[in-house]
Design a protein around this motif. Sequence first.
Motif, short mmCIF file in Angstrom:
data_model
loop_
_atom_site.label_atom_id
_atom_site.label_comp_id
_atom_site.label_asym_id
_atom_site.label_seq_id
_atom_site.Cartn_x
_atom_site.Cartn_y
_atom_site.Cartn_z
N TYR A 6 0.86 -1.19 0.00
CA TYR A 6 0.00 0.00 0.00
C TYR A 6 0.90 1.23 0.00
O TYR A 6 1.76 1.38 0.86
CB TYR A 6 -0.90 0.00 1.23
CG TYR A 6 -1.92 1.11 1.23
CD1 TYR A 6 -3.22 0.89 0.80
CD2 TYR A 6 -1.58 2.41 1.62
CE1 TYR A 6 -4.16 1.91 0.78
CE2 TYR A 6 -2.50 3.44 1.60
CZ TYR A 6 -3.79 3.18 1.18
OH TYR A 6 -4.71 4.20 1.13
N TYR A 8 1.50 5.32 0.23
CA TYR A 8 0.99 6.61 0.68
C TYR A 8 1.48 7.77 -0.20
O TYR A 8 0.71 8.66 -0.56
CB TYR A 8 1.41 6.89 2.12
CG TYR A 8 0.80 5.96 3.12
CD1 TYR A 8 -0.49 6.18 3.60
CD2 TYR A 8 1.51 4.86 3.60
CE1 TYR A 8 -1.07 5.32 4.53
CE2 TYR A 8 0.94 4.00 4.54
CZ TYR A 8 -0.34 4.23 4.98
OH TYR A 8 -0.92 3.37 5.89
N LYS A 21 1.65 3.83 12.31
CA LYS A 21 1.04 2.55 11.99
C LYS A 21 0.45 2.58 10.58
O LYS A 21 -0.12 3.58 10.15
CB LYS A 21 -0.07 2.21 12.98
CG LYS A 21 0.42 1.77 14.35
CD LYS A 21 1.15 0.43 14.29
CE LYS A 21 1.61 -0.01 15.68
NZ LYS A 21 2.41 -1.27 15.59
N GLY A 22 0.57 1.46 9.89
CA GLY A 22 0.03 1.37 8.55
C GLY A 22 -1.48 1.24 8.54
O GLY A 22 -2.13 1.20 9.59
N ASP A 24 -3.38 -1.13 8.01
CA ASP A 24 -3.98 -2.32 8.63
C ASP A 24 -4.04 -2.21 10.15
O ASP A 24 -4.63 -3.05 10.83
CB ASP A 24 -3.23 -3.59 8.23
CG ASP A 24 -1.79 -3.64 8.75
OD1 ASP A 24 -1.33 -2.64 9.35
OD2 ASP A 24 -1.12 -4.67 8.54
N ARG A 27 1.02 -3.24 11.34
CA ARG A 27 2.42 -3.05 10.96
C ARG A 27 2.74 -1.58 10.71
O ARG A 27 1.89 -0.81 10.26
CB ARG A 27 2.72 -3.88 9.71
CG ARG A 27 2.71 -5.36 9.98
CD ARG A 27 2.86 -6.18 8.74
NE ARG A 27 1.58 -6.34 8.04
CZ ARG A 27 1.38 -7.18 7.03
NH1 ARG A 27 2.38 -7.95 6.61
NH2 ARG A 27 0.20 -7.29 6.46
N ASP A 28 3.98 -1.20 11.01
CA ASP A 28 4.41 0.18 10.79
C ASP A 28 4.62 0.45 9.30
O ASP A 28 5.01 -0.45 8.53
CB ASP A 28 5.73 0.46 11.51
CG ASP A 28 5.55 0.54 13.02
OD1 ASP A 28 4.40 0.74 13.47
OD2 ASP A 28 6.57 0.41 13.73
N ALA A 29 4.36 1.70 8.92
CA ALA A 29 4.72 2.14 7.57
C ALA A 29 6.24 2.25 7.48
O ALA A 29 6.92 2.44 8.50
CB ALA A 29 4.07 3.49 7.28
N HIS A 30 6.76 2.15 6.29
CA HIS A 30 8.21 2.23 6.10
C HIS A 30 8.49 2.74 4.69
O HIS A 30 7.56 2.96 3.90
CB HIS A 30 8.86 0.87 6.33
CG HIS A 30 8.37 -0.20 5.39
ND1 HIS A 30 7.19 -0.88 5.60
CD2 HIS A 30 8.88 -0.69 4.23
CE1 HIS A 30 7.00 -1.76 4.64
NE2 HIS A 30 8.01 -1.65 3.78
N CYS A 42 3.18 0.63 3.32
CA CYS A 42 3.00 -0.36 4.38
C CYS A 42 2.57 -1.67 3.71
O CYS A 42 1.94 -1.66 2.65
CB CYS A 42 2.00 0.08 5.43
SG CYS A 42 0.30 0.17 4.85
N ASP A 43 2.94 -2.76 4.34
CA ASP A 43 2.55 -4.07 3.83
C ASP A 43 1.13 -4.38 4.29
O ASP A 43 0.77 -4.13 5.45
CB ASP A 43 3.51 -5.15 4.34
CG ASP A 43 4.94 -4.90 3.88
OD1 ASP A 43 5.11 -4.42 2.74
OD2 ASP A 43 5.87 -5.15 4.67
N VAL A 44 0.32 -4.90 3.39
CA VAL A 44 -1.06 -5.26 3.72
C VAL A 44 -1.34 -6.66 3.19
O VAL A 44 -0.74 -7.11 2.21
CB VAL A 44 -2.08 -4.25 3.13
CG1 VAL A 44 -1.93 -2.89 3.81
CG2 VAL A 44 -1.91 -4.10 1.61
#
Length: 269
Positions: A6, A8, A21-22, A24, A27-30, A42-44
Amino acid sequence: MSDLIYVYGIINENQTPPVFKGIDGERDAHTISLGKVDAVVCDVSQQEFGEEALQQKVEQADWLHEKAFHHHEALMKLYEYCTVIPMKFGTIYKSFENLERTIAKHCDQLIESLEVLVDKEEWNFKIYCNNEKLREGIAIHNPTVESKKEEIAGLSPGRQYLEKRKLSQLVNQELEKEKESFSTLVHDSLQAFSVSSEVKKNWNKDVTGRNEEMSWNSVYLIQKNQVESYLDHIKELQKKWEDSGWMLEATGPWPAYHFVALPKSEGTR
């Protein structure tokens, strides 16, 4: 089943975004390095954000509102720390390779857009009007209406009756001209503070939830050192014209959705 990505927004490679936080909620955004730019992602899971699942989710008003608000809030956090090209809500890639391919194809365009956005803010501006108050003023002071009144006064009683019925239509016509003229004049004055601007479609009362009618809707890209002057100018105009039935409203700053050309995401589903 592999996770999806995902996205941003896109930032310069030398910037450090805040941790949050992402979408979901787990998990944290990165960031993902993509040459001269980074993607904030972020992973979803496929289970929640896969194509079929997402189509069902967006039909759930509560879920859609929560996730769209998260996306907006995330971009506002990024905007505080970075120059960011915002992606639209729901920009999802199936794999790193698809994301990398799309960014590589548009890399020069993205870098140019990031350079344009440095030290600038996007501000939205709307004009609302009290139609009844404006109509009263036009009925008394408008030269065209005054001329028509004088013409009617010189007619026979029978003709006066017929022409007075048309007078209300004339007032409404002049009202629409006045709204267009005033709004355009204000817009022209605000462009002096901006490096770019865009006129948008007016919203109806069902959308705004206001009793007043929206007569103008525009957005400006403004150098940060010009924002105070821009807002002061709007305050001066509001003070000058509020008794006549005009309401001027500036909101911002916002992520620059309107002043960057977003690449089409061939890699998304």
